[in-house]
Design a protein around this motif. Sequence first.
Motif, PDB file in Angstrom:
ATOM      1  N   ARG A  49     -34.589  76.602  28.314  1.00  0.00           N
ATOM      2  CA  ARG A  49     -35.295  76.382  29.586  1.00  0.00           C
ATOM      3  C   ARG A  49     -35.251  77.658  30.443  1.00  0.00           C
ATOM      4  NH1 ARG A  49     -33.301  71.588  31.213  1.00  0.00           N
ATOM      5  NH2 ARG A  49     -31.513  72.555  32.217  1.00  0.00           N
ATOM      6  N   GLY A  50     -34.107  78.302  30.485  1.00  0.00           N
ATOM      7  CA  GLY A  50     -33.972  79.549  31.236  1.00  0.00           C
ATOM      8  C   GLY A  50     -34.888  80.638  30.712  1.00  0.00           C
ATOM      9  N   ARG A  51     -35.002  80.763  29.385  1.00  0.00           N
ATOM     10  CA  ARG A  51     -35.900  81.780  28.808  1.00  0.00           C
ATOM     11  C   ARG A  51     -37.343  81.470  29.179  1.00  0.00           C
ATOM     12  NH1 ARG A  51     -31.445  82.777  28.139  1.00  0.00           N
ATOM     13  NH2 ARG A  51     -31.971  83.599  30.157  1.00  0.00           N
ATOM     14  N   ARG A  52     -37.710  80.201  29.137  1.00  0.00           N
ATOM     15  CA  ARG A  52     -39.095  79.830  29.480  1.00  0.00           C
ATOM     16  C   ARG A  52     -39.404  80.161  30.936  1.00  0.00           C
ATOM     17  NH1 ARG A  52     -38.917  74.385  25.997  1.00  0.00           N
ATOM     18  NH2 ARG A  52     -39.617  75.296  24.038  1.00  0.00           N
ATOM     19  N   GLU A  53     -38.445  79.914  31.825  1.00  0.00           N
ATOM     20  CA  GLU A  53     -38.640  80.261  33.243  1.00  0.00           C
ATOM     21  C   GLU A  53     -38.759  81.775  33.406  1.00  0.00           C
ATOM     22  OE1 GLU A  53     -35.325  78.368  35.209  1.00  0.00           O
ATOM     23  OE2 GLU A  53     -36.163  76.366  34.849  1.00  0.00           O
ATOM     24  N   GLU A  54     -37.911  82.521  32.720  1.00  0.00           N
ATOM     25  CA  GLU A  54     -37.994  83.990  32.792  1.00  0.00           C
ATOM     26  C   GLU A  54     -39.306  84.494  32.214  1.00  0.00           C
ATOM     27  OE1 GLU A  54     -34.419  86.600  32.251  1.00  0.00           O
ATOM     28  OE2 GLU A  54     -33.630  84.717  31.444  1.00  0.00           O
ATOM     29  N   LEU A  55     -39.802  83.859  31.167  1.00  0.00           N
ATOM     30  CA  LEU A  55     -41.067  84.285  30.569  1.00  0.00           C
ATOM     31  C   LEU A  55     -42.224  84.154  31.554  1.00  0.00           C
ATOM     32  CD1 LEU A  55     -40.710  82.968  26.925  1.00  0.00           C
ATOM     33  CD2 LEU A  55     -41.049  85.358  27.624  1.00  0.00           C
ATOM     34  N   GLU A  56     -42.169  83.158  32.435  1.00  0.00           N
ATOM     35  CA  GLU A  56     -43.206  83.026  33.461  1.00  0.00           C
ATOM     36  C   GLU A  56     -43.191  84.239  34.388  1.00  0.00           C
ATOM     37  OE1 GLU A  56     -42.848  79.233  35.451  1.00  0.00           O
ATOM     38  OE2 GLU A  56     -42.869  78.152  33.537  1.00  0.00           O
ATOM     39  N   LEU A  57     -42.005  84.669  34.784  1.00  0.00           N
ATOM     40  CA  LEU A  57     -41.871  85.849  35.631  1.00  0.00           C
ATOM     41  C   LEU A  57     -42.318  87.101  34.882  1.00  0.00           C
ATOM     42  CD1 LEU A  57     -40.926  87.210  38.250  1.00  0.00           C
ATOM     43  CD2 LEU A  57     -38.644  87.309  37.243  1.00  0.00           C
ATOM     44  N   ILE A  58     -41.916  87.229  33.627  1.00  0.00           N
ATOM     45  CA  ILE A  58     -42.298  88.391  32.817  1.00  0.00           C
ATOM     46  C   ILE A  58     -43.817  88.432  32.654  1.00  0.00           C
ATOM     47  CG2 ILE A  58     -42.102  89.479  30.536  1.00  0.00           C
ATOM     48  CD1 ILE A  58     -39.553  89.622  32.425  1.00  0.00           C
ATOM     49  N   ALA A  59     -44.466  87.279  32.509  1.00  0.00           N
ATOM     50  CA  ALA A  59     -45.926  87.232  32.407  1.00  0.00           C
ATOM     51  C   ALA A  59     -46.559  87.827  33.668  1.00  0.00           C
ATOM     52  CB  ALA A  59     -46.405  85.806  32.189  1.00  0.00           C
ATOM     53  N   GLU A  60     -46.010  87.493  34.838  1.00  0.00           N
ATOM     54  CA  GLU A  60     -46.521  88.049  36.095  1.00  0.00           C
ATOM     55  C   GLU A  60     -46.309  89.560  36.141  1.00  0.00           C
ATOM     56  OE1 GLU A  60     -44.726  85.976  39.402  1.00  0.00           O
ATOM     57  OE2 GLU A  60     -45.318  84.026  38.577  1.00  0.00           O
ATOM     58  N   TRP A  61     -45.111  90.011  35.755  1.00  0.00           N
ATOM     59  CA  TRP A  61     -44.819  91.451  35.758  1.00  0.00           C
ATOM     60  C   TRP A  61     -45.763  92.188  34.822  1.00  0.00           C
ATOM     61  CZ3 TRP A  61     -39.357  93.782  36.365  1.00  0.00           C
ATOM     62  CH2 TRP A  61     -38.729  93.251  37.490  1.00  0.00           C
ATOM     63  N   CYS A  62     -45.992  91.630  33.636  1.00  0.00           N
ATOM     64  CA  CYS A  62     -46.884  92.280  32.664  1.00  0.00           C
ATOM     65  C   CYS A  62     -48.306  92.358  33.211  1.00  0.00           C
ATOM     66  CB  CYS A  62     -46.885  91.534  31.333  1.00  0.00           C
ATOM     67  SG  CYS A  62     -45.369  91.723  30.369  1.00  0.00           S
ATOM     68  N   GLU A  63     -48.739  91.304  33.862  1.00  0.00           N
ATOM     69  CA  GLU A  63     -50.084  91.255  34.427  1.00  0.00           C
ATOM     70  C   GLU A  63     -50.256  92.284  35.546  1.00  0.00           C
ATOM     71  OE1 GLU A  63     -52.487  87.870  36.772  1.00  0.00           O
ATOM     72  OE2 GLU A  63     -51.759  87.268  34.781  1.00  0.00           O
ATOM     73  N   GLU A  64     -49.209  92.453  36.350  1.00  0.00           N
ATOM     74  CA  GLU A  64     -49.271  93.377  37.487  1.00  0.00           C
ATOM     75  C   GLU A  64     -48.992  94.826  37.102  1.00  0.00           C
ATOM     76  OE1 GLU A  64     -46.508  91.757  40.299  1.00  0.00           O
ATOM     77  OE2 GLU A  64     -47.703  89.941  40.584  1.00  0.00           O
ATOM     78  N   ALA A  65     -48.368  95.045  35.953  1.00  0.00           N
ATOM     79  CA  ALA A  65     -48.010  96.406  35.531  1.00  0.00           C
ATOM     80  C   ALA A  65     -49.263  97.222  35.232  1.00  0.00           C
ATOM     81  CB  ALA A  65     -47.109  96.354  34.300  1.00  0.00           C
ATOM     82  N   ASP A  66     -49.231  98.452  35.669  1.00  0.00           N
ATOM     83  CA  ASP A  66     -50.341  99.371  35.424  1.00  0.00           C
ATOM     84  C   ASP A  66     -49.909 100.326  34.314  1.00  0.00           C
ATOM     85  OD1 ASP A  66     -52.669 100.810  35.656  1.00  0.00           O
ATOM     86  OD2 ASP A  66     -51.987 101.973  37.378  1.00  0.00           O
TER      87      ASP A  66
END
Length: 189
Positions: free
Chosen positions: A90-107
């Motif tokens: 569950r913790g990894r899945r929650e972190e993956l949501e944050l990582i998805a946002e970071w990846c999307e925002e990364a230039d």
Amino acid sequence: MDDLVGTQEPIIRLADPAEAVAALERAVPGLAALRLPASSDIAWSEVEAELGAVLPGDYKRLCELYPALEFNDFLGFAGPEPGHEHRWIRGRREELELIAEWCEEADLAVPLHPYPAPGGLLPWASSNEGDHFLWTTLGGPDRWTVTVASRNGGWWHYTGGAVQFLADLVSGVLEPWGLPPLRPEARKW
């Protein structure tokens, strides 16, 4: 603006999980005193089936031998707890949501994506300052590399495994690139 700072490589990649753990124990005097009295019986087959990926052997070995650890009051490392593996998932899945946002925002010139995308980023540790330590899931699990997503926007890679990364970071072999230098200290977290 986010950027890919670069890639660091170990002189020799430690392929044997026991060898990687021994390197970390050499880098952090007193770490061996924190070893669990008996190896944890983590239900890796359950964890890996839920996650959809086999995890690297060095990571699994460190999780079996040690409780949750914090290095230098900065980097937290915690594996699944026997009988409570679902919490780790569950913790990894929650972190993956944050990582998805970071990846999307990364230039970044070459976009990165979260797991389960092919070669996607899978979190394995974090800092108390918001840095993320991830695997780049290309190839077999024992060939995965480490990707650091720094809170200050810098991203970088290390072509060794997670446990060797910890040993090299704490020992000063690695340039910390956006991270504070770490003293060779660890405590139960």
